[in-house]
Write a protein that holds these residues in place. Structure first.
Motif, PDB file in Angstrom:
ATOM      1  N   ALA A 444      48.626-105.003  27.708  1.00 49.77           N
ATOM      2  CA  ALA A 444      48.126-103.692  27.291  1.00 49.77           C
ATOM      3  C   ALA A 444      48.621-102.555  28.176  1.00 49.77           C
ATOM      4  N   VAL A 445      49.438-102.856  29.177  1.00 47.48           N
ATOM      5  CA  VAL A 445      49.880-101.822  30.119  1.00 47.48           C
ATOM      6  C   VAL A 445      50.594-100.646  29.439  1.00 47.48           C
ATOM      7  N   PRO A 446      51.366-100.852  28.342  1.00 49.65           N
ATOM      8  CA  PRO A 446      51.982 -99.679  27.697  1.00 49.65           C
ATOM      9  C   PRO A 446      51.000 -98.590  27.308  1.00 49.65           C
ATOM     10  N   VAL A 447      49.721 -98.926  27.147  1.00 47.82           N
ATOM     11  CA  VAL A 447      48.716 -97.904  26.828  1.00 47.82           C
ATOM     12  C   VAL A 447      48.636 -96.860  27.935  1.00 47.82           C
ATOM     13  N   ALA A 448      48.946 -97.255  29.161  1.00 42.38           N
ATOM     14  CA  ALA A 448      48.867 -96.325  30.302  1.00 42.38           C
ATOM     15  C   ALA A 448      49.887 -95.196  30.197  1.00 42.38           C
ATOM     16  N   TRP A 449      50.865 -95.323  29.305  1.00 44.17           N
ATOM     17  CA  TRP A 449      51.838 -94.240  29.127  1.00 44.17           C
ATOM     18  C   TRP A 449      51.248 -93.059  28.348  1.00 44.17           C
ATOM     19  N   LEU A 450      50.153 -93.280  27.635  1.00 46.87           N
ATOM     20  CA  LEU A 450      49.596 -92.219  26.798  1.00 46.87           C
ATOM     21  C   LEU A 450      49.184 -90.981  27.608  1.00 46.87           C
ATOM     22  N   PRO A 451      48.474 -91.131  28.753  1.00 49.26           N
ATOM     23  CA  PRO A 451      48.149 -89.914  29.517  1.00 49.26           C
ATOM     24  C   PRO A 451      49.373 -89.170  30.025  1.00 49.26           C
ATOM     25  N   VAL A 452      50.448 -89.908  30.353  1.00 47.01           N
ATOM     26  CA  VAL A 452      51.665 -89.231  30.814  1.00 47.01           C
ATOM     27  C   VAL A 452      52.303 -88.459  29.665  1.00 47.01           C
ATOM     28  N   GLY A 453      52.367 -89.086  28.487  1.00 46.92           N
ATOM     29  CA  GLY A 453      52.927 -88.394  27.329  1.00 46.92           C
ATOM     30  C   GLY A 453      52.126 -87.151  26.965  1.00 46.92           C
ATOM     31  N   TRP A 454      50.794 -87.293  26.997  1.00 40.57           N
ATOM     32  CA  TRP A 454      49.963 -86.130  26.697  1.00 40.57           C
ATOM     33  C   TRP A 454      50.116 -85.064  27.774  1.00 40.57           C
ATOM     34  N   GLY A 455      50.250 -85.484  29.022  1.00 38.36           N
ATOM     35  CA  GLY A 455      50.475 -84.524  30.090  1.00 38.36           C
ATOM     36  C   GLY A 455      51.745 -83.722  29.882  1.00 38.36           C
ATOM     37  N   LEU A 456      52.788 -84.361  29.341  1.00 37.80           N
ATOM     38  CA  LEU A 456      54.033 -83.656  29.053  1.00 37.80           C
ATOM     39  C   LEU A 456      53.821 -82.598  27.977  1.00 37.80           C
ATOM     40  N   VAL A 457      53.068 -82.937  26.934  1.00 33.25           N
ATOM     41  CA  VAL A 457      52.781 -81.980  25.871  1.00 33.25           C
ATOM     42  C   VAL A 457      51.982 -80.799  26.417  1.00 33.25           C
ATOM     43  N   VAL A 458      50.965 -81.079  27.224  1.00 29.09           N
ATOM     44  CA  VAL A 458      50.139 -80.008  27.797  1.00 29.09           C
ATOM     45  C   VAL A 458      50.973 -79.130  28.727  1.00 29.09           C
ATOM     46  N   CYS A 459      51.835 -79.747  29.518  1.00 30.46           N
ATOM     47  CA  CYS A 459      52.662 -78.992  30.464  1.00 30.46           C
ATOM     48  C   CYS A 459      53.607 -78.035  29.751  1.00 30.46           C
ATOM     49  N   LEU A 460      54.239 -78.503  28.688  1.00 35.23           N
ATOM     50  CA  LEU A 460      55.309 -77.724  28.070  1.00 35.23           C
ATOM     51  C   LEU A 460      54.858 -76.871  26.887  1.00 35.23           C
ATOM     52  N   ALA A 462      51.255 -76.421  25.609  1.00 32.06           N
ATOM     53  CA  ALA A 462      49.824 -76.228  25.378  1.00 32.06           C
ATOM     54  C   ALA A 462      49.524 -74.874  24.747  1.00 32.06           C
ATOM     55  N   ASP A 463      50.184 -73.830  25.233  1.00 32.64           N
ATOM     56  CA  ASP A 463      49.914 -72.483  24.707  1.00 32.64           C
ATOM     57  C   ASP A 463      50.441 -72.334  23.282  1.00 32.64           C
ATOM     58  N   LEU A 464      51.630 -72.840  23.032  1.00 29.31           N
ATOM     59  CA  LEU A 464      52.189 -72.720  21.688  1.00 29.31           C
ATOM     60  C   LEU A 464      51.326 -73.456  20.672  1.00 29.31           C
ATOM     61  N   LEU A 465      50.840 -74.643  21.042  1.00 27.45           N
ATOM     62  CA  LEU A 465      50.007 -75.426  20.130  1.00 27.45           C
ATOM     63  C   LEU A 465      48.565 -74.942  20.094  1.00 27.45           C
ATOM     64  N   GLU A 466      48.247 -73.966  20.964  1.00 30.63           N
ATOM     65  CA  GLU A 466      46.884 -73.429  21.050  1.00 30.63           C
ATOM     66  C   GLU A 466      45.869 -74.544  21.237  1.00 30.63           C
ATOM     67  N   LEU A 467      46.180 -75.433  22.183  1.00 30.72           N
ATOM     68  CA  LEU A 467      45.295 -76.561  22.439  1.00 30.72           C
ATOM     69  C   LEU A 467      43.986 -76.073  23.025  1.00 30.72           C
ATOM     70  N   PRO A 468      42.846 -76.590  22.554  1.00 28.68           N
ATOM     71  CA  PRO A 468      41.561 -76.193  23.142  1.00 28.68           C
ATOM     72  C   PRO A 468      41.441 -76.707  24.570  1.00 28.68           C
ATOM     73  N   SER A 469      40.517 -76.120  25.300  1.00 31.47           N
ATOM     74  CA  SER A 469      40.381 -76.454  26.716  1.00 31.47           C
ATOM     75  C   SER A 469      40.067 -77.926  26.934  1.00 31.47           C
ATOM     76  N   TRP A 470      39.216 -78.495  26.087  1.00 37.67           N
ATOM     77  CA  TRP A 470      38.824 -79.898  26.298  1.00 37.67           C
ATOM     78  C   TRP A 470      40.016 -80.838  26.152  1.00 37.67           C
ATOM     79  N   SER A 471      40.955 -80.499  25.253  1.00 36.79           N
ATOM     80  CA  SER A 471      42.114 -81.373  25.067  1.00 36.79           C
ATOM     81  C   SER A 471      43.087 -81.251  26.235  1.00 36.79           C
ATOM     82  N   ARG A 472      43.183 -80.065  26.818  1.00 34.75           N
ATOM     83  CA  ARG A 472      44.035 -79.907  27.992  1.00 34.75           C
ATOM     84  C   ARG A 472      43.464 -80.684  29.180  1.00 34.75           C
ATOM     85  N   GLN A 473      42.153 -80.783  29.237  1.00 33.25           N
ATOM     86  CA  GLN A 473      41.520 -81.504  30.336  1.00 33.25           C
ATOM     87  C   GLN A 473      41.753 -83.011  30.258  1.00 33.25           C
ATOM     88  N   LEU A 474      42.288 -83.496  29.151  1.00 40.86           N
ATOM     89  CA  LEU A 474      42.616 -84.915  29.054  1.00 40.86           C
ATOM     90  C   LEU A 474      43.822 -85.273  29.921  1.00 40.86           C
TER      91      LEU A 474
END
Length: 519
Positions: A444-460, A462-474
């Motif tokens: 199940a270790v590949p599941v650990a890549w999900l926070p890194v992938g989401w972190g990349l989306v938030v980093c690059l 987040a503003d364009l996608l107008e992500l809510p604050s709670w989703s950025r906190q993930l």
């Protein structure tokens, strides 16, 4: 081709989550961005202002590619999505290629397949087809969605098709490298290195606005100009010829190599262990040296290149000192957050390698000696954390050196280093998540890549996608704060450090009581 359909059916049945998941993810990101752009730039005046602002910051093409037709909604979408597509699409293509070809050999499934009448090229051809199906689904879902959002029909299909062609080109890169390498792990490292070199070369060309876009497939995605009045055809022809050439080279290599082998022979290890290999930690450090060194080298190359290009990216010639400082801090925030995500990715891949050692049964051999589970597990945890911290430190050093070389001012060295190290707690936490997942199940270790992938989306984006604050906190990286643009959030860093310690303690207890996967 005997056995082709059987191999293709098996690839699609065992990899359907990849075949369906990646197109849905790409389409969701593109369509969410398209919807936001529709609302933000709803009139021509706002689009003209966007195009004018981009001309003043043309160096930002290093991150997102060159912008064309920015007076149109489609042109703005292509430009804004460049941050993600230039990273995500080729890496998806490489992953699919190796997942459906070399990984099948590593797991032994190919031996079972070839016990039946199967053509020598059937498994590789089926793997390429499965990757092509993924690219085609990406194009169809994305194009239909963009059309539904009232983007021009022709431009929507051209852009979506360009994404699919871009993915296929790097699928070809991945399949060729997979045939040349002995293991999937080596193939992933070499393919990621090839992508990184291509990406940085494109970044340098675009930042300097050099007329050399025809030499690098990373540049061709922007050059298709899908929403132009007369889109050029040469990027399509070039992409098609390159993909066909790569697949032909793949077939040639596959016909001439032995099954389970590769063109690049693994280097034989020494007959006896070095004197310093006397504990589980030193043994694991010796075995992961090449993998860790690869991550260190890649992170330093990436960090130095973008640090050096920072003056061109920010277009600071006419800025006051205050404006220059604010602009550099905003850009540097993105760079150092990417450094942190790279470091976390290094730690996760080390954990993934350790999990593969267990599923292959080799951990069982070590534990059959007078080595306790507690000692083995603490060694693996310490190793993964050490490598991730080393990658983060080297990325910070390279960022500082790049900034100093680019600006010609020594104080930027400390700025790049300290800003990068501010994210250490987030990196440790992300590595700790991978360690906990491994303690539950190594598969199940590949599941650990999900926070890194989401972190990349938030980093690059987040503003364009107008992500809510709670989703950025993930994203744990977001908890630290936008350092150096904003101050370090020390309570969050302390909380993450404590959480990482708790996760490691829980994983230790769990690992001591569960059965090994094999061995």
């Amino acid at each position: 081709m005997t056995g082709y359909w059987r191999c293709l059916s098996l690839s699609l049945r065992t990899g359907y989550t990849q075949v369906l998941g990646w197109p849905l993810l790409v389409a969701a990101l593109v369509l969410a961005s398209a919807g936001t752009i529709n609302g933000t730039y709803s009139d021509q005046a706002s689009r003209d202002r966007y195009a004018g602002a981009y001309e003043l910051l043309s160096g930002s093409a290093a991150l997102q590619g060159r912008g064309y037709d920015l007076h149109t909604l489609g042109g703005i979408l292509v430009n804004e999505m460049g941050y993600l597509t230039l990273i995500m699409i080729p890496l998806i293509g490489v992953h699919l290629a190796i997942r459906f070809t070399r990984s099948v050999e590593d797991t032994g499934r190919l031996d079972i397949l070839t016990s039946y009448p199967v053509h020598r090229l059937a498994p590789a051809a089926a793997g390429v087809t499965a990757a092509a199906v993924t690219a085609a689904l990406t194009a169809v879902i994305t194009a239909v969605g963009l059309t539904a959002l009232d983007y021009p029909l022709d431009g929507s299909w051209l852009y979506a098709g360009g994404l699919a062609m871009f993915m296929l080109v790097f699928t070809g890169v991945g399949t060729l490298i997979a045939q040349c390498c002995r293991t999937a792990r080596t193939a992933y490292l070499l393919a990621a290195g090839a992508w990184l070199i291509s990406y940085l070369a494109r970044a340098a060309v675009d930042a300097q606005q050099w007329a050399a876009t025809g030499w690098n497939p990373q540049s061709w995605l922007a050059e298709i100009k899908p929403f132009a009045a007369n889109p050029p055809w040469w990027p399509w022809i070039a992409s098609g010829l390159l993909a066909v050439g790569l697949f032909a080279a793949t077939a040639a290599v596959a016909l001439r190599r032995d099954q389970g082998a590769g063109i690049i022979a693994p280097r034989p290890g020494p007959a006896t262990a070095p004197a310093w290999v006397r504990s589980p930690f030193t043994l694991l450090a010796r075995l992961t040296g090449g993998l860790g060194a690869g991550w260190v080298g890649a992170s330093m190359l990436f960090a130095f290149a973008f640090g050096y290009l920072a003056p061109q990216i920010n277009h600071l010639d006419a800025a006051t000192n205050a404006e220059q400082g604010a602009t550099v801090n905003a850009t540097l925030t993105i760079f150092v957050q990417l450094n942190a995500l790279l470091a976390a990715a290094a730690g996760i891949q080390i954990v993934q390698w350790l999990a593969a050692e267990e599923t292959a049964g080799r951990v069982g051999y070590s534990l059959s000696t007078p080595v306790s589970r507690w000692r083995w597990w603490t060694s693996t945890t310490l190793l993964a954390t050490t490598w991730s911290m080393l990658v983060l430190l080297c990325g910070g050093l390279a960022t500082g050196l790049g900034l100093e070389a680019g600006f010609g001012e020594g104080h930027y060295f400390g700025k790049g280093l300290t800003a990068t190290l501010s994210y250490a707690a987030a990196v440790v936490l992300l590595t700790g998540v991978a360690v906990v997942v491994h303690s539950l199940s190594p598969r199940a270790v590949p599941v650990a890549w999900l926070p890194v992938g989401w972190g990349l989306v938030v980093c690059l984006r987040a503003d364009l996608l107008e992500l809510p604050s709670w989703s950025r906190q993930l994203s744990p990286v977001h908890w630290i704060g936008a350092v150096p643009r904003d101050a370090l959030h020390r309570p969050a860093a302390l909380t993450m450090a404590v959480a990482a310690v708790v996760l490691v303690a829980v994983s230790t207890v769990r690992y001591r009581w569960r059965d090994l996967e094999a061995g």
